[in-house]
Structures are given as C-alpha cells and as structure tokens.
Write a protein that holds these residues in place. Structure first.
Motif, PDB file in Angstrom:
ATOM      1  N   PRO A  93       0.820  -1.222   0.000  1.00  0.00           N
ATOM      2  CA  PRO A  93       0.000   0.000   0.000  1.00  0.00           C
ATOM      3  C   PRO A  93       0.854   1.272   0.000  1.00  0.00           C
ATOM      4  CG  PRO A  93       0.041  -0.964   2.200  1.00  0.00           C
ATOM      5  CD  PRO A  93       0.799  -1.911   1.308  1.00  0.00           C
ATOM      6  N   VAL A  94       0.547   2.171  -0.918  1.00  0.00           N
ATOM      7  CA  VAL A  94       1.309   3.408  -1.080  1.00  0.00           C
ATOM      8  C   VAL A  94       0.379   4.597  -0.920  1.00  0.00           C
ATOM      9  CG1 VAL A  94       2.737   4.779  -2.651  1.00  0.00           C
ATOM     10  CG2 VAL A  94       2.918   2.274  -2.664  1.00  0.00           C
ATOM     11  N   LEU A  95       0.777   5.537  -0.098  1.00  0.00           N
ATOM     12  CA  LEU A  95       0.040   6.791   0.054  1.00  0.00           C
ATOM     13  C   LEU A  95       0.498   7.750  -1.039  1.00  0.00           C
ATOM     14  CD1 LEU A  95      -1.930   8.438   1.925  1.00  0.00           C
ATOM     15  CD2 LEU A  95       0.138   9.327   3.037  1.00  0.00           C
ATOM     16  N   VAL A  96      -0.412   8.178  -1.877  1.00  0.00           N
ATOM     17  CA  VAL A  96      -0.087   9.045  -3.004  1.00  0.00           C
ATOM     18  C   VAL A  96      -0.479  10.481  -2.678  1.00  0.00           C
ATOM     19  CG1 VAL A  96      -0.560   9.571  -5.423  1.00  0.00           C
ATOM     20  CG2 VAL A  96      -0.355   7.187  -4.666  1.00  0.00           C
ATOM     21  N   VAL A  97       0.505  11.357  -2.705  1.00  0.00           N
ATOM     22  CA  VAL A  97       0.252  12.791  -2.582  1.00  0.00           C
ATOM     23  C   VAL A  97       0.481  13.380  -3.961  1.00  0.00           C
ATOM     24  CG1 VAL A  97       0.875  14.945  -1.428  1.00  0.00           C
ATOM     25  CG2 VAL A  97       1.058  12.764  -0.196  1.00  0.00           C
ATOM     26  N   GLY A  98      -0.601  13.581  -4.709  1.00  0.00           N
ATOM     27  CA  GLY A  98      -0.469  14.040  -6.083  1.00  0.00           C
ATOM     28  C   GLY A  98      -1.750  13.798  -6.853  1.00  0.00           C
ATOM     29  N   THR A  99      -1.634  13.693  -8.150  1.00  0.00           N
ATOM     30  CA  THR A  99      -2.797  13.571  -9.018  1.00  0.00           C
ATOM     31  C   THR A  99      -3.139  12.111  -9.301  1.00  0.00           C
ATOM     32  OG1 THR A  99      -1.462  13.592 -11.025  1.00  0.00           O
ATOM     33  CG2 THR A  99      -2.155  15.737 -10.143  1.00  0.00           C
ATOM     34  N   GLU A 100      -4.263  11.932  -9.989  1.00  0.00           N
ATOM     35  CA  GLU A 100      -4.659  10.589 -10.425  1.00  0.00           C
ATOM     36  C   GLU A 100      -3.621  10.001 -11.384  1.00  0.00           C
ATOM     37  OE1 GLU A 100      -7.123   8.479  -9.648  1.00  0.00           O
ATOM     38  OE2 GLU A 100      -7.573   9.846  -7.998  1.00  0.00           O
ATOM     39  N   ALA A 101      -2.964  10.845 -12.152  1.00  0.00           N
ATOM     40  CA  ALA A 101      -1.939  10.357 -13.068  1.00  0.00           C
ATOM     41  C   ALA A 101      -0.823   9.656 -12.311  1.00  0.00           C
ATOM     42  CB  ALA A 101      -1.383  11.506 -13.893  1.00  0.00           C
ATOM     43  N   LEU A 102      -0.417  10.206 -11.176  1.00  0.00           N
ATOM     44  CA  LEU A 102       0.612   9.581 -10.350  1.00  0.00           C
ATOM     45  C   LEU A 102       0.100   8.280  -9.740  1.00  0.00           C
ATOM     46  CD1 LEU A 102       3.344   9.516  -8.961  1.00  0.00           C
ATOM     47  CD2 LEU A 102       2.465  11.152  -7.268  1.00  0.00           C
ATOM     48  N   ALA A 103      -1.135   8.286  -9.255  1.00  0.00           N
ATOM     49  CA  ALA A 103      -1.722   7.068  -8.684  1.00  0.00           C
ATOM     50  C   ALA A 103      -1.771   5.947  -9.723  1.00  0.00           C
ATOM     51  CB  ALA A 103      -3.116   7.369  -8.148  1.00  0.00           C
ATOM     52  N   GLU A 104      -2.082   6.284 -10.964  1.00  0.00           N
ATOM     53  CA  GLU A 104      -2.148   5.271 -12.023  1.00  0.00           C
ATOM     54  C   GLU A 104      -0.780   4.648 -12.283  1.00  0.00           C
ATOM     55  OE1 GLU A 104      -3.861   7.209 -15.372  1.00  0.00           O
ATOM     56  OE2 GLU A 104      -5.824   7.471 -14.414  1.00  0.00           O
ATOM     57  N   GLU A 105       0.275   5.431 -12.184  1.00  0.00           N
ATOM     58  CA  GLU A 105       1.611   4.878 -12.367  1.00  0.00           C
ATOM     59  C   GLU A 105       1.960   3.904 -11.245  1.00  0.00           C
ATOM     60  OE1 GLU A 105       3.373   5.131 -14.967  1.00  0.00           O
ATOM     61  OE2 GLU A 105       2.327   6.760 -15.993  1.00  0.00           O
ATOM     62  N   VAL A 106       1.544   4.238 -10.028  1.00  0.00           N
ATOM     63  CA  VAL A 106       1.795   3.351  -8.887  1.00  0.00           C
ATOM     64  C   VAL A 106       1.060   2.021  -9.075  1.00  0.00           C
ATOM     65  CG1 VAL A 106       1.382   3.060  -6.408  1.00  0.00           C
ATOM     66  CG2 VAL A 106       2.277   5.237  -7.289  1.00  0.00           C
ATOM     67  N   ILE A 107      -0.185   2.091  -9.477  1.00  0.00           N
ATOM     68  CA  ILE A 107      -0.963   0.869  -9.715  1.00  0.00           C
ATOM     69  C   ILE A 107      -0.368   0.085 -10.881  1.00  0.00           C
ATOM     70  CG2 ILE A 107      -3.228   0.019 -10.456  1.00  0.00           C
ATOM     71  CD1 ILE A 107      -4.431   2.463  -8.984  1.00  0.00           C
ATOM     72  N   GLY A 108       0.141   0.789 -11.861  1.00  0.00           N
ATOM     73  CA  GLY A 108       0.682   0.128 -13.043  1.00  0.00           C
ATOM     74  C   GLY A 108       1.912  -0.715 -12.788  1.00  0.00           C
ATOM     75  N   VAL A 124       4.558   8.450  -2.000  1.00  0.00           N
ATOM     76  CA  VAL A 124       5.106   9.056  -3.209  1.00  0.00           C
ATOM     77  C   VAL A 124       4.460  10.426  -3.364  1.00  0.00           C
ATOM     78  CG1 VAL A 124       3.388   7.986  -4.743  1.00  0.00           C
ATOM     79  CG2 VAL A 124       5.581   8.750  -5.666  1.00  0.00           C
ATOM     80  N   GLN A 125       5.288  11.412  -3.649  1.00  0.00           N
ATOM     81  CA  GLN A 125       4.818  12.797  -3.627  1.00  0.00           C
ATOM     82  C   GLN A 125       5.143  13.492  -4.941  1.00  0.00           C
ATOM     83  OE1 GLN A 125       6.141  14.874  -0.136  1.00  0.00           O
ATOM     84  NE2 GLN A 125       5.002  16.735  -0.607  1.00  0.00           N
ATOM     85  N   GLY A 126       4.088  13.941  -5.621  1.00  0.00           N
ATOM     86  CA  GLY A 126       4.240  14.680  -6.864  1.00  0.00           C
ATOM     87  C   GLY A 126       3.345  15.901  -6.859  1.00  0.00           C
TER      88      GLY A 126
END
Length: 351
Positions: A93-108, A124-126
């Motif tokens: 599990p990763v906490l994403v601080v950023g946009t949906e685009a960043l979240a999609e890369e994490v899931i990918g 991860v922070q963007g």
C-alpha cells in the motif's frame, strides 16, 4: 562540416521553457525537433512534471507540431513508481500525494493505493494544485513512521503564466521539515529519470537539452551525458558564469536551431573577435569587437565562461573594454557594478 546532431542519436529534451512556454511552442523548436527526426535523431521528452499522464503530454506536444507519441514521453511519476516497485513487494500500500496520473503509475507497477497513513508502507509525492494540509499531514505521519518516501521532483517553483509559483519541492519541504527525513528523488537533477529515458530510447549517445541549470544541466552531468543549455526559459547568462562545476553546460545556445551548428562553435572556449581575461580587481575583462561572429554576444559569453571556469569560478563582475564589448555585456545582462550577482536566481542559489 559535421554538426551537433551528427554526434547524438537521441535528444533528451526538457519541455517547459525548452520546447514550449505556456500554451505555445518556443519559436523554432518544432522545426528543430522535426528536423532532427528526419535525420534519424529521436527526441525523448523528459519532464519533472508528475501531474499529467504521458499520453496527455504527448497529445499536447503533437498539437503543437512536435513528433511525439506516448512512448516518447518520460515523466518523473514513471520514474518514481519504478523506484517504489524495486523496493516493495507486489501489492504494497502506497500513500499518493499528487494527481490521479501519479496514482495510475503506482498501480501500473503492481502496487496499491491507500488513503490510510497508518497502513502505508510508502509515500510518493508529486505536484498537484489541489494538495492541501491534510494530505501533507498524512504524508508526514507515514514518513515519520518509517514509510519509504519518494519525491517525483524537488523543484522549488513551477513556471506559470503568473510567474513562478510553489512547485513540488516546496511541498516536499513541508514534509521534510515536519518529519525530519529526506526523500529519495526520481526527477532531475537526480539521475533516475534521465537514465530510464536513455534506456528506453535504446540510444548510445544522448544529448540532454534544457533551459535550467539546476535540473536539466545538473541532471545531465549526473549521468555523464553532454548538455545543451538554451536561453529560452529560466537560466540566463549571468547564472551560467556563476555556475558551480556540477551545473555547467557542455554547450550554450540561444535556442534549438543550434542543433545544426558545429559543436565546437557552441562550447565555452576562446572565440574569434573576443578576448577575455581576469582583471586585477577580481573582475573579468572583455575586449574585442566580435567581428565575423553570427552571434557576438553569445560568443562573448562562451569566451568569458571558458576563462572564468578555468579559474575559481563563482559570481563575478564583467568589465567591458570598448563599445562592442559594452554592447555585448549589456545584451547578456551581465553584472558590471559593485553588486555582483545572478539577479536573484534560484537555479544557481538552490544548488
């Protein structure tokens, strides 16, 4: 006579300030990139911006006329996700601080996204214009508890039509201050993003092209690639003279049209028509008339940089000797008075 393109099979090009400014292309940039492609030199578009999907970046570039597909784009969000995947088990599990685009890369890359800071094993922070206090507070909780922390980039400012505004680095600084920890960094000037871009291209001889000393040029130097600084964006001539070794470009040019010029004409070195030498009072003295040069002011800068960098470097005043030298110094905006400096530059000061 061979030119700069003859020596390189891929351009690792920055975007904002190098290829476009705001909504429009930098004059001449589209012709330069398409001309390079016709000669077999591919461009990989390398951006620290983690807020947009690669396909959206490619679409924007294509609309402006650049030869770009999704596979030609490398973002710091992709590099950050790859860094996490190397350190974490699948499904972490990763906490994403950023946009949906960043979240999609994490899931990918096989990880999952969580909103629970207590359950996150990584952060991860963007950049996102919607990042608020609660998101930064959650990131601080997770990071302080030992979560892996990757920042897409640490750019302190973001260029906008309203001028420089807080970038991801400013938000990262909040978490750094509150947690007492330092992040891993994916984007320029850290080497990961450019290394991934070069690996994806399959090229053997890359040239890093950009407008900022503290991201593009420092990043290129970090991966031992030659660099071309263009004066179409952030960094200016005074900053070039003041730059420490890690931020010094291999080549200097007004814009990307220089790709079809001989490399030797673009490198800091003695130039016909100009003489540069240290003065007795710690200044640099520029004399001559730049006769025969197609760009006298930039050739003066190349000559000055070669002499200054061979010495102690750092901030310096330039003393023009003669009317032609005075015109060149004024055109370049170089400091000549008692208050030497870089005009409040953040690109040199932040380094």
């Amino acid at each position: 006579m061979s030119d700069l393109l003859d020596a390189h099979d891929v351009l690792l090009a920055d975007l904002d300030g190098t290829l476009y400014r705001g909504r429009g292309a930098v004059p001449g940039a589209v012709d330069a990139v398409t001309g390079a492609a016709r000669r077999g030199t591919r461009t990989v578009y390398v951006t620290n911006n983690a807020s947009r999907r690669p396909v959206d970046v490619a679409g924007h570039l294509a609309e402006l006329g650049f030869p770009a597909t999704e596979q030609d784009v490398m973002t710091s969000s992709q590099a950050a996700a790859a860094m996490l995947a190397e350190q974490l088990p699948v499904g972490s599990p990763v906490l994403v601080v950023g946009t949906e685009a960043l979240a999609e890369e994490v899931i990918g890359v096989g990880l999952t996204v969580t909103t629970d800071p207590d359950g996150a094993v990584a952060v991860v922070q963007g950049h996102s214009p919607d990042t608020g206090w609660r998101a930064l507070a959650d990131a601080t909780v997770a990071v302080r508890a030992g979560a892996v922390w990757v920042a897409c980039n640490i750019d302190p400012t973001l260029p906008t039509e309203r001028g420089p505004l807080p970038g991801n680095g400013s938000m990262v600084a909040v978490v750094r201050t509150a947690s007492g920890r330092e992040p891993q960094v994916a984007g320029k000037p850290a080497p990961r993003l450019l290394r991934d871009a070069l690996r994806r291209s399959g090229a053997r001889s890359g040239l890093v092209v950009g407008d900022r000393l503290d991201t593009d040029i420092e990043g290129g130097n970090a991966v031992d690639l030659p660099t071309l600084l263009v004066f179409t964006g952030v960094s200016g001539p005074a900053e070039v003279l003041a730059a420490p070794p890690a931020l010094r470009p291999t080549y200097l040019a007004a814009d990307l049209a220089a790709l079809t010029r001989p490399a030797a004409e673009l490198a800091p070195a003695a130039r016909p028509g100009w003489q540069a030498q240290p003065g007795d009072d710690g200044t640099l003295v520029l004399s001559g008339d730049g006769a025969g040069s197609p760009e006298p002011a930039l050739d003066a800068l190349r000559a000055l940089a070669a002499v200054h960098w061979a010495g102690k470097g750092g901030e310096v005043r330039v003393q023009p000797d003669g009317p032609a030298a005075e015109r060149a110094v004024n055109e370049l905006g170089l400091p000549t008075g008692a208050d030497a400096g870089t005009g409040g530059s953040t690109t040199v000061a932040s380094a």
